[in-house]
Design an enzyme around this catalytic site. Structure first.
Site, PDB file in Angstrom:
ATOM      1  CB  THR A 159      60.660  43.949 -42.157  1.00 18.30           C
ATOM      2  OG1 THR A 159      60.207  44.592 -40.974  1.00 18.30           O
ATOM      3  CG2 THR A 159      60.897  44.978 -43.244  1.00 18.30           C
ATOM      4  CE  LYS A 185      58.015  47.191 -41.546  1.00 13.39           C
ATOM      5  NZ  LYS A 185      59.323  47.322 -40.777  1.00 13.39           N
ATOM      6  CB  THR A 196      54.838  55.390 -36.901  1.00 15.73           C
ATOM      7  OG1 THR A 196      54.543  54.023 -37.171  1.00 15.73           O
ATOM      8  CG2 THR A 196      54.821  56.134 -38.233  1.00 15.73           C
ATOM      9  CD  GLU A 283      61.421  42.445 -33.878  1.00 16.88           C
ATOM     10  OE1 GLU A 283      61.726  42.522 -35.071  1.00 16.88           O
ATOM     11  OE2 GLU A 283      62.158  42.835 -32.959  1.00 16.88           O
ATOM     12  CG  ASN A 406      65.318  41.608 -32.360  1.00 23.83           C
ATOM     13  OD1 ASN A 406      65.376  42.078 -33.486  1.00 23.83           O
ATOM     14  ND2 ASN A 406      64.241  41.690 -31.595  1.00 23.83           N
ATOM     15  CB  SER A 411      73.466  35.910 -43.318  1.00 26.93           C
ATOM     16  OG  SER A 411      74.018  35.280 -42.189  1.00 26.93           O
TER      17      SER A 411
END
Lengths: 411, 411
Positions: A159, A185, A196, A283, A406, A411
């Site tokens: 993702t 992932k 996880t 991230e 984040n 969208s």
């Protein structure tokens, strides 16, 4: 979702994992959310494959997690379907229907029972998942099953990940080559002590579901359960292991079998490597940090203190700023709610002693410590001086990149 | 430390608090860390002033906190010394010596016993604080004591704060005007359930130390203990209340006295206002968020769920991005470890119902919700549907500003 720059901590190359007898797979573009990339994985197992798994403890678990939880006691698997782009979490009765429809289509495509299909979904929460999208796709995908390359399934489950995560081990048991391959992932919404994000491990070792489950539960503690990116635990965390049993050795059916130790160690290595890859793709991450806590009153207490440090926004932003701000480590130890004696605390950054006996170390060298902080892989050690308890938690820094990723609109 | 832009949530003006009989103060520039601004506050109380306080529960509490903890049972106060720029935390025996020297100098300047001096320090952790810097400064400061303006002490205790925080109440008890004035500082390293950053409240109400302590402990729960900026609890959190007793009414010496309710409500208002000011000056904050949890199995359970939501980096970054990402609220409820039934959950953003019965609300209007998210003051309500437990936690969003402020070098 906007593409984000590849993590500076990404691996330089990806391993070419060997085929494992009894498992084949194919990926497809179902257009669930992403365009021009694969977002569905179908994995097929030969008859006789056993399954084990560790699932999120979230009270708001996804429909796919609920499905797996109900099927794991059966311990047998013939298929795995994973989609990225939609977590099918908090989707109510519609989510349950969607999961059942997906399992039915996959079972028809693979010629097995729906109870032998395992499912996982990852992506946005609360958006209904239209299982109709799978229908044609899974039938067609089932016609393209192959036993390599393993990087394809690793890519299809991504993702916000900026690189695919895969790792494998080859070991010798009774003179026979045994293989373990794994993919994972995860990048955000990563916190330990639950399971996880998504990870799937396959081996040709003949091993009973009970032993596989026991080994998985044991080794998840020091791998996926010992990492944190942002302290936020997902609704969809799923780690599944499948053993096809195709390797021609005596089945492993007891933890007392000395081979359980050998096989477990190799499994542990694969899980640990995958977990670290998740942290390194945290991230916005620019640094990987290992937080070691020693001298605690127990291992569990050490773990909670290490997690308090690794979860602290102030510690993580200091590391992002390459600031040797060990005072914030003191703060995090103090807030953890675990036994600690300020005046016995010692703290090391790498090999540099920065604090001892409740104050700054006598020979503290700010320049040397600052130079150390410029590194990409940092070790932070806290010694509590109270007992023998120890634990390590792995994390990354907290940067502008995390906010950018984040703070974006969905969208 | 670099100056940061004033919070967009700063008040438009500051109240001019009236003098309170029995208390005078002065501030000074001791150059502890900051240049060209006041960094020391000396407050002097007339004889007969009683003290109460709530201190950090950090296991690594600062030397000043330890000092106050030892003196609070005495319940009497003649002086308060606060410095900003150095927390004198994790400074070992040197820290203790520094605190003792400061108390001695202040006691000499004010003509009282060292045990009647209260102390607080805020700033960097782990840096020894040279109490010698106070010596001349406190003597001179003691010659300039005045009863106004209250904004001066509010300014002298600031660190990364972008505005001074002060609030007061005037109430009528038995026909006599009673005054309560308070100041606070705090912007980062703010988490509930422990105490606060620094806050000092003064009243002329004659009230016993025991009653003052009981009222303080009660009302801190819904004010300073109900806010979080970054989940990081300080080593130095200190809330002290002083009652000079100069108002000519019968002393309040029992919680059963009906005036305890009236006085307590006014005290609560002042504490709450100051706590909200701290959240609105949260490092990098652009929005204030009230997280309400209702229908929990108990108030304590509701509080822990509200805190999990308010501490979640993913919820806070979504709010910063004005993204109505209620799926992340579901995630935070799920990870809180408290009783919750996914299929009974309802979530509102303001008055807009976004989720109900474990899935997206039937009439969910993304455009209306997105429009709501553009506001500066947001209300987020989770209804669990399990019982009558309720709690509110106040927080701010997590923005690039937080990373910039905390990723800076200390120097």
């Amino acid at each position: 979702m906007a593409a984000h720059p590849v993590s500076p901590l990404a691996p330089k190359s990806y391993p070419e994992l060997p085929p494992i007898a009894g498992v084949r797979f194919a990926t497809a573009e179902a257009g669930i959310k992403y365009k021009n990339r694969t977002d569905v994985l179908l994995m097929a197992f030969d008859a006789g494959t056993v399954a084990a798994g560790v699932l999120t403890r979230s009270k708001c678990s996804s429909a796919a997690v609920d499905w797996c939880r109900a099927r794991l006691p059966g311990g047998v698997a013939r298929g795995l379907v994973v989609n990225s782009g939609n977590a099918n979490a908090f989707t109510g009765f519609k989510g349950q229907q969607s999961v059942e429809m997906t399992a039915r289509i996959a079972a028809e495509a693979l010629g097995c029972s729906t109870d032998e299909i395992f499912l996982a979904s990852t992506g946005v929460i609360g958006e209904p998942l239209d299982a109709g999208k799978f229908a044609g796709v899974l039938d067609e995908t089932a016609t393209r099953l192959a036993d390599t390359p393993w990087i394809d399934p690793a890519k299809a489950i991504m993702t916000t990940d900026t690189y695919p995560k895969l790792n494998g081990a080859v070991l010798d048991i009774d003179g026979v080559e045994i293989r373990i391959n794994g993919i994972a992932k995860g990048s955000g919404m990563i916190a330990p002590d639950m399971a996880t994000m998504l990870s799937f491990v396959v081996t040709d070792m003949p091993v009973s579901a009970a032993v596989l489950q026991a080994l998985l539960a044991r080794h998840v503690q020091t791998s996926f359960n010992a990492i944190t990116v942002d302290s936020d635990t997902s609704t969809s965390d799923t780690l599944l292991a499948f053993a096809t049993g195709k390797a021609e050795v005596e089945p492993l059916t007891s933890l007392d079998d000395p081979r359980a130790e050998i096989f477990g160690a190799a499994l542990s290595d694969v899980l640990f490597d995958l977990a670290i890859q998740v942290v390194r793709d945290g991230e916005g991450a620019t640094k990987q940090v290992s937080v070691h806590v020693e001298g605690a009153t127990s291992d569990a207490s050490a773990f909670r203190i290490a997690k308090a440090i690794a979860d602290s926004p102030l510690v993580k932003t200091a590391i992002a700023g390459e600031d040797a701000n060990w005072g914030r480590v003191v703060m995090a130890v103090g807030k953890a709610g675990e036994p600690a004696d300020r005046d016995r605390l010692a703290i090391r950054f790498g090999d540099i002693l920065v604090a001892k006996d409740g104050e700054r170390a006598a020979g503290y060298d700010e320049a040397a410590t600052s130079a150390y902080m410029k590194g990409e892989d940092l070790e932070l050690t806290v010694h509590l001086g109270l007992g023998d308890g120890r634990a390590t938690v792995y994390t990354c820094d907290l940067t502008h990149g995390y906010i950018t990723i984040n703070g974006d609109y969905r969208s």
